[in-house]
Motif scaffolding. Structure first.
Motif, PDB file in Angstrom:
ATOM      1  N   VAL A   1     -14.815 -19.406 -40.019  1.00 49.21           N
ATOM      2  CA  VAL A   1     -15.570 -18.833 -38.898  1.00 49.21           C
ATOM      3  C   VAL A   1     -16.922 -18.323 -39.371  1.00 49.21           C
ATOM      4  O   VAL A   1     -17.952 -18.519 -38.712  1.00 49.21           O
ATOM      5  N   GLU A   2     -16.934 -17.681 -40.547  1.00 50.56           N
ATOM      6  CA  GLU A   2     -18.205 -17.193 -41.086  1.00 50.56           C
ATOM      7  C   GLU A   2     -19.145 -18.343 -41.412  1.00 50.56           C
ATOM      8  O   GLU A   2     -20.358 -18.267 -41.144  1.00 50.56           O
ATOM      9  N   ARG A   3     -18.593 -19.433 -42.002  1.00 51.15           N
ATOM     10  CA  ARG A   3     -19.447 -20.587 -42.306  1.00 51.15           C
ATOM     11  C   ARG A   3     -19.969 -21.228 -41.023  1.00 51.15           C
ATOM     12  O   ARG A   3     -21.126 -21.667 -40.970  1.00 51.15           O
ATOM     13  N   GLU A   4     -19.106 -21.301 -40.006  1.00 50.93           N
ATOM     14  CA  GLU A   4     -19.547 -21.863 -38.732  1.00 50.93           C
ATOM     15  C   GLU A   4     -20.678 -21.019 -38.142  1.00 50.93           C
ATOM     16  O   GLU A   4     -21.676 -21.567 -37.647  1.00 50.93           O
ATOM     17  N   ALA A   5     -20.508 -19.696 -38.195  1.00 41.73           N
ATOM     18  CA  ALA A   5     -21.546 -18.815 -37.654  1.00 41.73           C
ATOM     19  C   ALA A   5     -22.838 -18.952 -38.455  1.00 41.73           C
ATOM     20  O   ALA A   5     -23.940 -18.990 -37.880  1.00 41.73           O
ATOM     21  N   HIS A   6     -22.713 -19.031 -39.790  1.00 40.85           N
ATOM     22  CA  HIS A   6     -23.903 -19.211 -40.627  1.00 40.85           C
ATOM     23  C   HIS A   6     -24.565 -20.551 -40.327  1.00 40.85           C
ATOM     24  O   HIS A   6     -25.801 -20.629 -40.235  1.00 40.85           O
ATOM     25  N   PHE A   7     -23.750 -21.591 -40.151  1.00 37.71           N
ATOM     26  CA  PHE A   7     -24.291 -22.911 -39.847  1.00 37.71           C
ATOM     27  C   PHE A   7     -25.021 -22.896 -38.506  1.00 37.71           C
ATOM     28  O   PHE A   7     -26.096 -23.503 -38.365  1.00 37.71           O
ATOM     29  N   ASP A   8     -24.450 -22.204 -37.526  1.00 37.67           N
ATOM     30  CA  ASP A   8     -25.109 -22.098 -36.216  1.00 37.67           C
ATOM     31  C   ASP A   8     -26.442 -21.376 -36.339  1.00 37.67           C
ATOM     32  O   ASP A   8     -27.437 -21.775 -35.704  1.00 37.67           O
ATOM     33  N   ARG A   9     -26.468 -20.302 -37.144  1.00 38.84           N
ATOM     34  CA  ARG A   9     -27.728 -19.573 -37.322  1.00 38.84           C
ATOM     35  C   ARG A   9     -28.771 -20.451 -38.007  1.00 38.84           C
ATOM     36  O   ARG A   9     -29.957 -20.402 -37.660  1.00 38.84           O
ATOM     37  N   VAL A  10     -28.326 -21.236 -38.990  1.00 33.99           N
ATOM     38  CA  VAL A  10     -29.259 -22.130 -39.681  1.00 33.99           C
ATOM     39  C   VAL A  10     -29.803 -23.179 -38.710  1.00 33.99           C
ATOM     40  O   VAL A  10     -31.011 -23.450 -38.670  1.00 33.99           O
ATOM     41  N   LEU A  11     -28.927 -23.769 -37.903  1.00 25.85           N
ATOM     42  CA  LEU A  11     -29.366 -24.776 -36.934  1.00 25.85           C
ATOM     43  C   LEU A  11     -30.357 -24.191 -35.934  1.00 25.85           C
ATOM     44  O   LEU A  11     -31.369 -24.809 -35.596  1.00 25.85           O
ATOM     45  N   ASP A  12     -30.041 -22.979 -35.460  1.00 30.58           N
ATOM     46  CA  ASP A  12     -30.918 -22.370 -34.459  1.00 30.58           C
ATOM     47  C   ASP A  12     -32.266 -21.959 -35.036  1.00 30.58           C
ATOM     48  O   ASP A  12     -33.238 -21.780 -34.293  1.00 30.58           O
ATOM     49  N   SER A  13     -32.335 -21.768 -36.363  1.00 30.99           N
ATOM     50  CA  SER A  13     -33.606 -21.385 -36.978  1.00 30.99           C
ATOM     51  C   SER A  13     -34.505 -22.590 -37.251  1.00 30.99           C
ATOM     52  O   SER A  13     -35.670 -22.422 -37.587  1.00 30.99           O
ATOM     53  N   ILE A  14     -33.964 -23.805 -37.101  1.00 30.51           N
ATOM     54  CA  ILE A  14     -34.747 -25.021 -37.340  1.00 30.51           C
ATOM     55  C   ILE A  14     -35.633 -25.283 -36.134  1.00 30.51           C
ATOM     56  O   ILE A  14     -35.202 -25.179 -34.986  1.00 30.51           O
TER      57      ILE A  14
END
Length: 611
Positions: A247-260
Motif C-alpha cells: 500500500v505504501e509503494r502504491e501510494a508512493h507510486f501514485d505520488r510520483v505519477l502525479d508529480s510528472i
C-alpha cells in the motif's frame, strides 16, 4: 486380558485439554481465513488441527479401552486419521513456501496416498502392528492406561521410511524459506520439525522393540501443531507487513505519477484504462465510468486534416495528435509502449503524452521567420532578374514606338515582350512555396526530375553566381507521390546551408538516380552535394535536432535541417548524410518511387499544370 483398574484421570485430562486447545485453533483458523487474502496455510493448519483433534479423541478412547474390540476399532480409526494429518502437514509446508517446492510435495503426497491404501488394505494390523491382547499398565503419574500387546509386521519398515522422507521434506522447506530471507518464519518452524521427527522416531523404535509405554506422539504431535501456531502468526504478520508495504509503494507510486508533468495512462490489452495520473485525468469527460475504454474516453485527431486518429496506432510508436480540452485545441506528443510480463507475454499498454501546443506555436513562428529571411535573400536576386525582364520589355516598347510602321519588326518586338512577361510570370510562380502555409499541402504524383528542373533556377538565384550549379538527372523511376512546394522548400534549405558552407564560392550539384528502400522497394534518390567546409563527425548526429545550429545565433535558428527531415519523413523517405572536413557535404534524400513506367531523364514541362 488384564483386569480393569480405574484410571487416575491424568491422561484423560491431558487428552481433553489437547482437544480443547485444538478446537480453539480451529475457531481461530476459521476467523483468520475470512480476513486473510492468502488462505492456503490457514486452510492447511485448520485441516491439520481437525485431523489431530480426531486422532486425539481416538487416543482418549483406546487409552481407556477395556476390551480388545474397542481398542482395535479406536486404534484403527487413529491410524487412518493420522494419515490425513500427515497429508495436511505436507500441504501446510507447501503453502508456507508459496507453492514453490512442488515436486517434493507431490512425491510426498504420492507416498502418503500409497501408505493410506496399505493402511486400508491391512486394517487388521493398524499402524502395521499385529495386536495380540491388551493390558492395563501404570502411567507416569500413578494412573493407569490401556496398551496393546503387539508386534511389528513386515510392513512396519514403511513407517520408518515415512519418518525419513518427512524429515527430508522438512529440510527442503526450511532451505526454501531461508532463501526467501524469511529467517523469522524458518526459525519458528525448525523447532517443530525437529520435534516431530524425534517423537515419531521414538514411537517407531518403541514399536520395533515391543516396548509397552505411552505413545509420546499422542501428546507430542498436537503440542507440536500448537507450536506451529507461532509460525502461522509469523506468516500472517509477514503477509500483513507485505500488504502495508505494498500500500505504501502504491501510494508512493501514485505520488510520483502525479508529480510528472506528462500524462501517463496504463491500459489492458483491450485498451481499457486501468491507471492514470492527474494530468491524464484532466482529459477525461466528467461523467466517465470506472475503467473506461481509452478510445471512447479521449478522442484523437490528426493536426493536419482534423480526421479522427486511434490510440492503437500509437502502440510502440510516437506521433503528434490533437486532443481537445473542452473547446481548446491542444497538440500532444504521444508515445505508446507494450507492457510485458517476465515471460515476455504482453498484458497491457502504457501511453505517455505531453502538451506541445506552445512549442508548436514557437516552432511555426521560427519557421515563418526563416521563410521570410530566405524570401528576403531570394528577393534580392529575383529583383535583379525581374529588372532585367522589365528592361527588356521597356526596350522593346521603345523600339516598337519608333518602328511601328514595320509590321515584321512590330510582330518580332511583341513576341519579345510576351516572352519577357512569361519569364517574369514563371519567376513569380516559383516563389509561391514561400507564401504557402505548411499544413495546406496536398500530395500528388510528380516527377523527381521535374522537381529539380523547376527548383534549379530558384536555387541559382539564392546561392548567387559565385557558386556553380550542376544538374544531373539520372533517375529513370522518378515518379513519386508528394507535395511539390514542400519538397522545393526542403531543397532550398539544403542549398542555403551549402551556400553558407562555401563563402568563397564552389560547386553545388543536384543529382537524381534510382535507388532501393528496405524490402527492395524502388526509390528515387536526390543527392545535394557541395564542396564546402564540411561538418565535424561529432556534430552530424545532432544536425536534425531542433535549435541545434553550427552558425552564429544571428545567422541560424536550428530549424532548417529539422524542417527538411520532417518533410522527407512525411513523404515516407529517409535522409543519409556524409561529410568530410575541408571537402564538402552530401545529403541523400531517398523517397519511395511509384510503380510506373520509367520516365525520360529530360523533365517534362509541367509548369502549365502547376500554374
Amino acid at each position: 486380558m488384564a483386569t480393569h483398574v480405574s484410571p487416575g484421570g491424568f491422561l484423560a485430562l491431558c487428552h481433553a485439554a489437547i482437544c480443547g486447545i485444538l478446537f480453539a485453533s480451529l475457531i481461530f483458523t476459521f476467523f483468520a481465513a475470512k480476513v486473510e487474502t492468502r488462505p492456503g496455510p490457514l486452510s492447511a493448519y485448520g485441516l491439520l488441527s481437525a485431523f489431530l483433534l480426531g486422532s486425539t479423541v481416538c487416543s482418549l478412547i483406546y487409552s481407556d479401552a477395556l476390551n480388545v474390540e474397542t481398542y482395535f476399532l479406536a486404534f484403527s480409526a487413529h491410524s487412518l486419521i493420522v494419515r490425513g494429518a500427515f497429508i495436511a502437514w505436507i500441504y501446510y509446508l507447501l503453502a508456507l513456501t508459496n507453492f514453490r517446492i512442488r515436486r517434493p510435495a507431490y512425491f510426498m503426497f504420492a507416498f502418503e496416498f500409497v501408505r493410506t491404501i496399505l493402511t486400508v488394505m491391512y486394517l487388521e494390523t493398524p499402524h502395521f502392528l499385529e495386536i495380540h491382547d491388551i493390558e492395563r499398565i501404570a502411567g507416569p503419574f500413578g494412573d493407569t492406561f490401556t496398551r496393546a500387546q503387539s508386534s511389528p509386521t513386515a510392513l512396519h519398515n514403511v513407517v520408518l521410511l515415512s519418518s525419513i522422507l518427512h524429515g527430508i521434506y522438512m529440510i527442503i522447506a526450511i532451505r526454501d524459506l531461508r532463501r526467501q530471507s524469511d529467517r523469522r518464519l524458518s526459525t519458528s518452524l525448525e523447532f517443530a520439525f525437529v520435534a516431530v521427527i524425534t517423537l515419531i522416531a521414538i514411537d517407531n523404535i518403541k514399536d520395533a522393540f515391543g516396548i509397552e509405554a505411552v505413545y509420546v506422539s499422542e501428546f507430542g504431535l498436537p503440542i507440536v501443531v500448537l507450536a506451529l501456531s507461532s509460525s502461522l502468526m509469523d506468516w500472517i504478520g509477514a503477509g500483513q507487513r507485505a500488504r502495508v508495504s505494498l500500500v505504501e509503494r502504491e501510494a508512493h507510486f501514485d505520488r510520483v505519477l502525479d508529480s510528472i508533468s506528462e500524462g501517463v495512462i496504463s491500459t489492458d490489452l483491450s485498451l481499457r484504462i486501468k491507471r492514470m495520473n492527474a494530468v491524464a485525468e484532466e482529459l477525461l469527460p466528467p461523467s466517465s465510468p470506472p475503467d473506461p475504454l481509452l478510445e471512447e474516453s479521449i478522442k484523437l485527431y490528426n493536426p493536419i486534416d482534423g480526421r479522427p486518429a486511434t490510440w492503437s496506432s500509437l502502440i510502440d510508436g510516437e506521433d503528434a495528435l490533437v486532443i481537445y480540452k473542452g473547446k481548446n485545441r491542444c497538440i500532444f506528443s504521444i508515445a505508446g509502449r507494450t507492457v510485458r510480463s517476465p515471460s515476455n507475454e504482453p498484458f497491457g499498454f502504457v501511453f505517455v503524452f505531453r502538451d506541445i501546443t506552445e512549442r508548436k506555436r514557437e516552432e511555426d513562428m521560427i519557421r515563418r521567420d526563416e521563410k521570410l529571411r530566405a524570401l528576403g535573400e531570394l528577393s534580392r536576386g529575383v529583383s535583379h532578374d525581374f529588372n532585367n525582364y522589365l528592361a527588356a520589355i521597356r526596350a522593346s516598347t521603345d523600339l516598337l514606338e519608333r518602328k511601328a510602321d514595320d509590321g515584321a519588326i512590330r510582330r518580332r518586338l511583341i513576341q519579345h515582350i510576351k516572352e519577357a512577361v512569361e519569364q517574369a510570370s514563371s519567376l513569380t510562380r516559383r516563389l509561391l512555396p514561400f507564401g504557402r502555409e505548411e499544413d495546406a499541402r496536398s500530395y500528388e504524383e510528380l516527377s523527381g526530375n521535374y522537381l529539380i528542373h523547376e527548383t534549379a533556377p530558384l536555387i541559382q538565384t539564392l546561392v548567387g553566381n559565385q557558386i556553380t550549379l550542376e544538374i544531373v538527372l539520372g533517375a529513370t523511376h522518378d515518379r513519386i507521390l508528394g507535395d511539390l512546394h514542400e519538397l522545393q522548400s526542403a531543397l532550398m534549405n539544403l542549398a542555403k546551408n551549402a551556400a553558407d558552407a562555401m563563402p568563397n564560392g564552389g560547386t553545388l550539384s543536384l543529382t537524381t538516380m534510382d535507388a532501393r528502400l528496405e524490402g527492395e522497394r524502388p526509390a528515387l534518390l536526390i543527392e545535394v552535394r557541395d564542396t564546402g567546409s564540411g561538418i565535424e563527425a561529432a556534430r552530424i548526429e545532432r544536425i536534425f535536432e531542433p535549435y541545434f545550429t553550427t552558425k552564429p545565433p544571428t545567422e541560424g535558428s536550428g530549424f532548417g535541417l529539422p524542417s527538411v527531415h520532417r518533410v522527407i519523413s512525411r513523404h515516407g523517405g529517409q535522409i543519409e548524410v556524409q561529410s568530410q572536413l575541408g571537402e564538402g557535404t552530401s545529403f541523400r534524400l531517398i523517397l519511395p518511387a511509384l510503380a510506373t513506367k520509367p520516365s525520360s531523364t529530360k523533365p517534362k514541362q509541367e509548369s502549365e499544370e502547376n500554374s
